[in-house]
Design a protein around this motif. Sequence first.
Motif, PDB file in Angstrom:
ATOM      1  N   SER A   7      -6.286   8.834  53.554  1.00  0.00           N
ATOM      2  CA  SER A   7      -6.290   9.437  52.216  1.00  0.00           C
ATOM      3  C   SER A   7      -6.524  10.941  52.302  1.00  0.00           C
ATOM      4  O   SER A   7      -7.138  11.411  53.271  1.00  0.00           O
ATOM      5  N   PRO A   8      -6.036  11.726  51.312  1.00  0.00           N
ATOM      6  CA  PRO A   8      -5.118  11.274  50.262  1.00  0.00           C
ATOM      7  C   PRO A   8      -3.719  11.072  50.822  1.00  0.00           C
ATOM      8  O   PRO A   8      -3.450  11.459  51.959  1.00  0.00           O
ATOM      9  N   SER A   9      -2.818  10.525  50.053  1.00  0.00           N
ATOM     10  CA  SER A   9      -1.452  10.344  50.543  1.00  0.00           C
ATOM     11  C   SER A   9      -0.688  11.666  50.467  1.00  0.00           C
ATOM     12  O   SER A   9       0.248  11.896  51.226  1.00  0.00           O
ATOM     13  N   ALA A  10      -1.108  12.542  49.538  1.00  0.00           N
ATOM     14  CA  ALA A  10      -0.475  13.853  49.418  1.00  0.00           C
ATOM     15  C   ALA A  10      -1.527  14.871  49.015  1.00  0.00           C
ATOM     16  O   ALA A  10      -2.489  14.539  48.315  1.00  0.00           O
ATOM     17  N   LEU A  11      -1.325  16.111  49.464  1.00  0.00           N
ATOM     18  CA  LEU A  11      -2.294  17.175  49.219  1.00  0.00           C
ATOM     19  C   LEU A  11      -1.557  18.504  49.119  1.00  0.00           C
ATOM     20  O   LEU A  11      -0.712  18.794  49.963  1.00  0.00           O
ATOM     21  N   SER A  12      -1.889  19.293  48.097  1.00  0.00           N
ATOM     22  CA  SER A  12      -1.300  20.619  47.957  1.00  0.00           C
ATOM     23  C   SER A  12      -2.396  21.661  48.072  1.00  0.00           C
ATOM     24  O   SER A  12      -3.436  21.532  47.423  1.00  0.00           O
ATOM     25  N   LEU A  13      -2.176  22.674  48.897  1.00  0.00           N
ATOM     26  CA  LEU A  13      -3.146  23.749  49.100  1.00  0.00           C
ATOM     27  C   LEU A  13      -2.455  25.099  48.939  1.00  0.00           C
ATOM     28  O   LEU A  13      -1.282  25.251  49.303  1.00  0.00           O
ATOM     29  N   THR A 103      -0.810  11.700  55.492  1.00  0.00           N
ATOM     30  CA  THR A 103      -1.095  12.596  54.370  1.00  0.00           C
ATOM     31  C   THR A 103      -0.051  13.701  54.399  1.00  0.00           C
ATOM     32  O   THR A 103       0.039  14.431  55.390  1.00  0.00           O
ATOM     33  N   LYS A 104       0.719  13.823  53.327  1.00  0.00           N
ATOM     34  CA  LYS A 104       1.729  14.885  53.272  1.00  0.00           C
ATOM     35  C   LYS A 104       1.083  16.133  52.700  1.00  0.00           C
ATOM     36  O   LYS A 104       0.665  16.155  51.541  1.00  0.00           O
ATOM     37  N   LEU A 105       0.976  17.161  53.537  1.00  0.00           N
ATOM     38  CA  LEU A 105       0.334  18.409  53.137  1.00  0.00           C
ATOM     39  C   LEU A 105       1.392  19.455  52.831  1.00  0.00           C
ATOM     40  O   LEU A 105       2.282  19.713  53.634  1.00  0.00           O
ATOM     41  N   THR A 106       1.257  20.078  51.658  1.00  0.00           N
ATOM     42  CA  THR A 106       2.136  21.183  51.284  1.00  0.00           C
ATOM     43  C   THR A 106       1.267  22.408  51.052  1.00  0.00           C
ATOM     44  O   THR A 106       0.361  22.382  50.212  1.00  0.00           O
TER      45      THR A 106
END
Lengths: 109, 112
Positions: A7-13, A103-106
């Motif tokens: 977790s999380p499955s997706a994250l935006s920074l 976790t897909k990080l953008t």
Amino acid sequence: GDQVEQSPSALSLHEGTGSALRCNFTTTMRAVQWFQQNSRGSLINLFYLASGTKENGRLKSTFNSKESYSTLHIRDAQLEDSGTYFCAAEQGGSAKLIFGEGTKLTVSS
Amino acid sequence: GGIITQTPKFLIGQEGQKLTLKCQQNFNHDTMYWYRQDSGKGLRLIYYSITENDLQKGDLSEGYDASREKKSSFSLTVTSAQKNEMAVFLCASRTISNERLFFGHGTKLSVL
């Protein structure tokens, strides 16, 4: 059931900020590894931990086998950190490595 | 240092066809793995091999065969390709002390 829950499955920074990714394990694991999968699909090994904490540049990872979790901290995020991060864990006495769903990080400017 | 080479990079097959994917590593690693990754998903273990001539089933072994012909090579066979199947097959290896895992660049399979 799933042994590795990520977790999380997706994250935006935004660039320059940081966050933590987490993996929980439903059974006792002997060791954990973290990988980054870049936009070309290549998997890069970031850390291998049998216990404790390791740090490399802006990345830090911790593995707590007693409490069955591992974390990956990213600080001062850069655009090139974008990608999908996977943890993989193994039980004692086995070479079988099970991956989390990622976790897909953008990271954006 | 070393490298893991997977061939072919792209594989297009027909429904029902038997297809073979190859993996070679020059790390002198003992343990080798085959994973399948569907688009946007995690990696699922198909087969692994602890040493030459050893073979262990993963969670997704049905529909596949594997062969560890020698220490440096590990091949995977899709026994009967499924129509519209599309996935990337990833080969990986590490030492017998079971530490860091290294990956090849993958074989992308499409079945027409």
